[in-house]
Design a protein around this motif. Sequence first.
Motif, PDB file in Angstrom:
ATOM      1  N   ILE A   7      18.966  -7.702  -4.290  1.00 28.13           N
ATOM      2  CA  ILE A   7      18.579  -7.687  -5.707  1.00 28.13           C
ATOM      3  C   ILE A   7      18.772  -9.093  -6.252  1.00 28.13           C
ATOM      4  CG2 ILE A   7      18.997  -6.608  -7.968  1.00 28.13           C
ATOM      5  CD1 ILE A   7      18.182  -4.618  -5.757  1.00 28.13           C
ATOM      6  N   SER A   8      17.716  -9.685  -6.746  1.00 25.46           N
ATOM      7  CA  SER A   8      17.798 -11.066  -7.235  1.00 25.46           C
ATOM      8  C   SER A   8      18.134 -11.094  -8.728  1.00 25.46           C
ATOM      9  CB  SER A   8      16.452 -11.766  -7.012  1.00 25.46           C
ATOM     10  OG  SER A   8      15.485 -11.152  -7.844  1.00 25.46           O
ATOM     11  N   ASP A  11      15.281  -9.877 -10.612  1.00 21.42           N
ATOM     12  CA  ASP A  11      15.188  -8.407 -10.693  1.00 21.42           C
ATOM     13  C   ASP A  11      16.021  -7.894 -11.867  1.00 21.42           C
ATOM     14  OD1 ASP A  11      13.597  -8.289  -8.467  1.00 21.42           O
ATOM     15  OD2 ASP A  11      15.241  -7.885  -7.071  1.00 21.42           O
ATOM     16  N   LEU A  15      14.963  -5.792 -15.232  1.00 21.48           N
ATOM     17  CA  LEU A  15      15.568  -4.519 -15.669  1.00 21.48           C
ATOM     18  C   LEU A  15      16.079  -4.617 -17.098  1.00 21.48           C
ATOM     19  CD1 LEU A  15      17.625  -3.387 -12.540  1.00 21.48           C
ATOM     20  CD2 LEU A  15      15.609  -2.291 -13.498  1.00 21.48           C
ATOM     21  N   ARG A  23      18.858  -0.666 -18.150  1.00 23.33           N
ATOM     22  CA  ARG A  23      19.226  -0.661 -16.728  1.00 23.33           C
ATOM     23  C   ARG A  23      19.955   0.656 -16.408  1.00 23.33           C
ATOM     24  NH1 ARG A  23      23.489  -4.999 -14.910  1.00 23.33           N
ATOM     25  NH2 ARG A  23      22.435  -6.197 -16.515  1.00 23.33           N
ATOM     26  N   GLU A  55       7.348  -2.491 -12.629  1.00 26.25           N
ATOM     27  CA  GLU A  55       8.192  -3.385 -11.805  1.00 26.25           C
ATOM     28  C   GLU A  55       9.654  -2.963 -11.888  1.00 26.25           C
ATOM     29  OE1 GLU A  55       8.191  -7.849 -11.235  1.00 26.25           O
ATOM     30  OE2 GLU A  55       6.551  -7.582 -12.668  1.00 26.25           O
ATOM     31  N   ALA A  56      10.095  -2.655 -13.123  1.00 22.77           N
ATOM     32  CA  ALA A  56      11.499  -2.247 -13.302  1.00 22.77           C
ATOM     33  C   ALA A  56      11.772  -0.957 -12.534  1.00 22.77           C
ATOM     34  CB  ALA A  56      11.799  -2.062 -14.792  1.00 22.77           C
ATOM     35  N   ILE A  59      12.183  -1.743  -8.889  1.00 18.39           N
ATOM     36  CA  ILE A  59      13.488  -2.383  -8.610  1.00 18.39           C
ATOM     37  C   ILE A  59      14.593  -1.319  -8.605  1.00 18.39           C
ATOM     38  CG2 ILE A  59      15.209  -4.008  -9.519  1.00 18.39           C
ATOM     39  CD1 ILE A  59      12.699  -5.546 -10.727  1.00 18.39           C
ATOM     40  N   ARG A  62      14.605   0.559  -5.491  1.00 20.42           N
ATOM     41  CA  ARG A  62      15.157  -0.226  -4.382  1.00 20.42           C
ATOM     42  C   ARG A  62      16.691  -0.217  -4.461  1.00 20.42           C
ATOM     43  NH1 ARG A  62      14.580  -5.770  -4.180  1.00 20.42           N
ATOM     44  NH2 ARG A  62      13.028  -5.758  -5.831  1.00 20.42           N
ATOM     45  N   ILE A  63      17.230  -0.382  -5.671  1.00 20.53           N
ATOM     46  CA  ILE A  63      18.694  -0.363  -5.834  1.00 20.53           C
ATOM     47  C   ILE A  63      19.257   0.976  -5.344  1.00 20.53           C
ATOM     48  CG2 ILE A  63      20.533  -0.249  -7.581  1.00 20.53           C
ATOM     49  CD1 ILE A  63      18.959  -2.326  -9.205  1.00 20.53           C
TER      50      ILE A  63
END
Length: 286
Positions: A7-8, A11, A15, A23, A55-56, A59, A62-63
């Motif tokens: 997670i960059s 990212d 969020l 988030r 996109e959020a 992400i 993915r988290i």
Amino acid sequence: MAAAPVISAQDIAILDTCGGDWRDWLITNMSAGTAIEVLRAQMVEAGWTPALAQEAIAIARRILGLDDAARCRPYLPPIGNIDLDGHPIRVSFQSLLPAIAVCENVLTPSECAALIDLGHAEGLSRSDVVDDEGSDSMVHPERTSTGMAFARRGGDLIQRIEDRLARLTQWPVENGERLQMLRYQPGEEYRPHYDAFYDTVGGRKNKELGGQRVGTVLVYLKAPDKGGGTAFPLAGLTFFPRPGTAILFHNVDAKNDCLAHSLHGGMPVEAGEKYILTYWQRESAF
Ligand code: PD2
Ligand code: ZN
């Protein structure tokens, strides 16, 4: 062990586009298994652009380490009007945790009456529950209604209703259990419970064919004179029966385990009779 997701800082910035609370909101609701279309619609309504919301969401998935399969669950339509091949339905309520949608006019008054007649013609008996110890089902004081189950695809009316519920939830008709008709007389109830199978001997046995019960559709066929609401005690919500109205909800979290907030029950009928149609939707065809 699976590698931790990368997670960059960018990212995190995405969020937090609309403030840090989003988030937590996104992670909480996604863990609970809320459908992505519902999350996206709420975000866009609150000011996110559709592209950034998308996109959020990616992400957050993915988290949480969610694969594509984790996303699959019955669709819960947002508030508004729907036309299912000329059959108008109004979605009048939506919640996220648990994910619930209330849809009016899912069944017409004549369909409600015809189902009650058909159910009685086939005969009602005491309702049962899943036996966690392993045998198929058992009579239990937590569920005191009487009822019956219609054969799948069992005649024109049943087929039409199965097809409508499958279309409304965009969930394959092959994943639906038999439609059940339940009758509650005064004092009868279905105490708070989960529709999802637990990780027990009985729950695992039930999951062998068709997998988890990911969604439930309850359609009221007849309202009692008093009592008989459907309550979600952990969400602080109670719905009162109105013939033809359906309550759609998810039973599982993003990993298809039983969702704590989906606890729900049929409150005791105090006067008159309540009839309801229950449609449990599985993870896969069976
Ligand atoms: O009859 C109800 O209101 C009710 C409540 C909770 C039915 C069910 N669960 C069910 O059939 O699963
Ligand atoms: Zn239930």
